[in-house]
Write an enzyme that holds these catalytic residues in place. Structure first.
Site, PDB file in Angstrom:
ATOM      1  CE1 TYR A  71      -0.918  -0.445   7.623  1.00 23.92           C
ATOM      2  CE2 TYR A  71       0.490   1.491   7.434  1.00 23.92           C
ATOM      3  CZ  TYR A  71       0.289   0.128   7.264  1.00 23.92           C
ATOM      4  OH  TYR A  71       1.278  -0.645   6.740  1.00 23.92           O
TER       5      TYR A  71
ATOM      6  CE  LYS B  39       1.428   1.073   4.009  1.00 22.89           C
ATOM      7  NZ  LYS B  39       2.267   2.266   4.056  1.00 22.89           N
TER       8      LYS B  39
END
Length: 261
Positions: free
Chosen positions: A106, A21
């Site tokens: 996150y 990511k």
């Protein structure tokens, strides 16, 4: 971006892919990556290791199953003193953005899988830069709020100049949180009823084992590329909100099936 280039190269070589990511730096690259893997008939998943972590899975369970009642509010903070001013993270052409891309993703993930809903709007503000020269290319910090259906909110913060690691939820009948929440080891969780007594795992080993089973059984991954595309849309909306000072509406209905545990 490197992610797009190497995912597409791997797909064309017939290799299944786990991509770190954030998925890419543009929505166009996200679509190209998804298309390349579909055309090559290979499986493609995102490196969202926390979906395989028992502490974060407990946040999903408590929130989505309304164990302590429905969630009213989430607070998600992921900040890290980035250190060396010469590193790639501070170069926009390499990183695509600052801490929002690297750490804030996150917080976005944590809010979505704790609440179990998709956000419908975002507002945001850039933090003042303490070191304009070091952070000339990317933001030093950003604070944003995501609005969810039924009035639920997630207040989020990410920064490259402090150290904070928190995922907290307030519910009707109590609260629950991880602190730290997003690290590889040493996670700690507690609720208004007491500590989370959970066994730590090697998150990435769990993810790789799960992906191997997906390949063997021809089953879908729980962290598909559409999840990365969804999160990229949210990130771009947060940047737009911070740049314009206006609320930005989100239209994420196509991703509705990605949020349930």
């Amino acid at each position: 971006s490197m992610h797009a280039e190497f995912v597409i190269r791997a797909a064309r070589a017939g290799k299944h892919v786990i991509c770190e990511k954030p998925m890419a730096t543009t929505l166009d690259d996200c679509h190209k990556m998804i298309r390349a893997c579909k055309e090559a008939g290979v499986k493609f998943s995102l490196g969202y290791r926390l979906h395989f972590d028992p502490f974060n899975q407990e946040m999903m369970r408590l929130g989505q199953n309304q164990v302590l009642g429905s969630v009213d509010r989430v607070i998600a903070k992921h900040c890290m003193d980035v250190g060396d001013p010469g590193q790639w993270r501070l170069k926009r052409d390499l990183a695509g953005g600052g801490p929002l891309m690297d750490l804030g993703i996150y917080c976005i993930q944590g809010a979505l899988y704790t609440i179990g809903e998709l956000p419908i709007a975002v507002t945001a503000i850039f933090q003042n830069k303490s070191n304009p020269e070091k952070f000339r290319d990317v933001e030093e910090g950003i604070e944003w709020q995501m609005e969810f259906p039924l009035g639920v909110t997630a207040s989020c913060e990410t920064s490259y100049s402090t150290n904070v690691n928190l995922l907290h939820a307030d519910a009707v009948s109590g609260w629950f949180e991880l602190q730290p929440a997003y690290v590889y080891s040493g996670l700690k969780g507690q609720t208004s009823d007491g500590p989370m007594n959970l066994q730590a795992v090697n998150q990435q080993a769990e993810q790789m084992d799960d992906f191997a089973l997906c390949i063997q059984n021809d089953s879908p991954t729980r962290v598909p590329p559409e999840m990365g595309l969804r999160d990229m849309q949210i990130i771009l909306a947060v940047y737009e909100a911070a740049c314009t000072g206006r609320k930005v509406r989100l239209h994420l209905d196509e991703f509705q099936n990605l949020i349930e545990i």
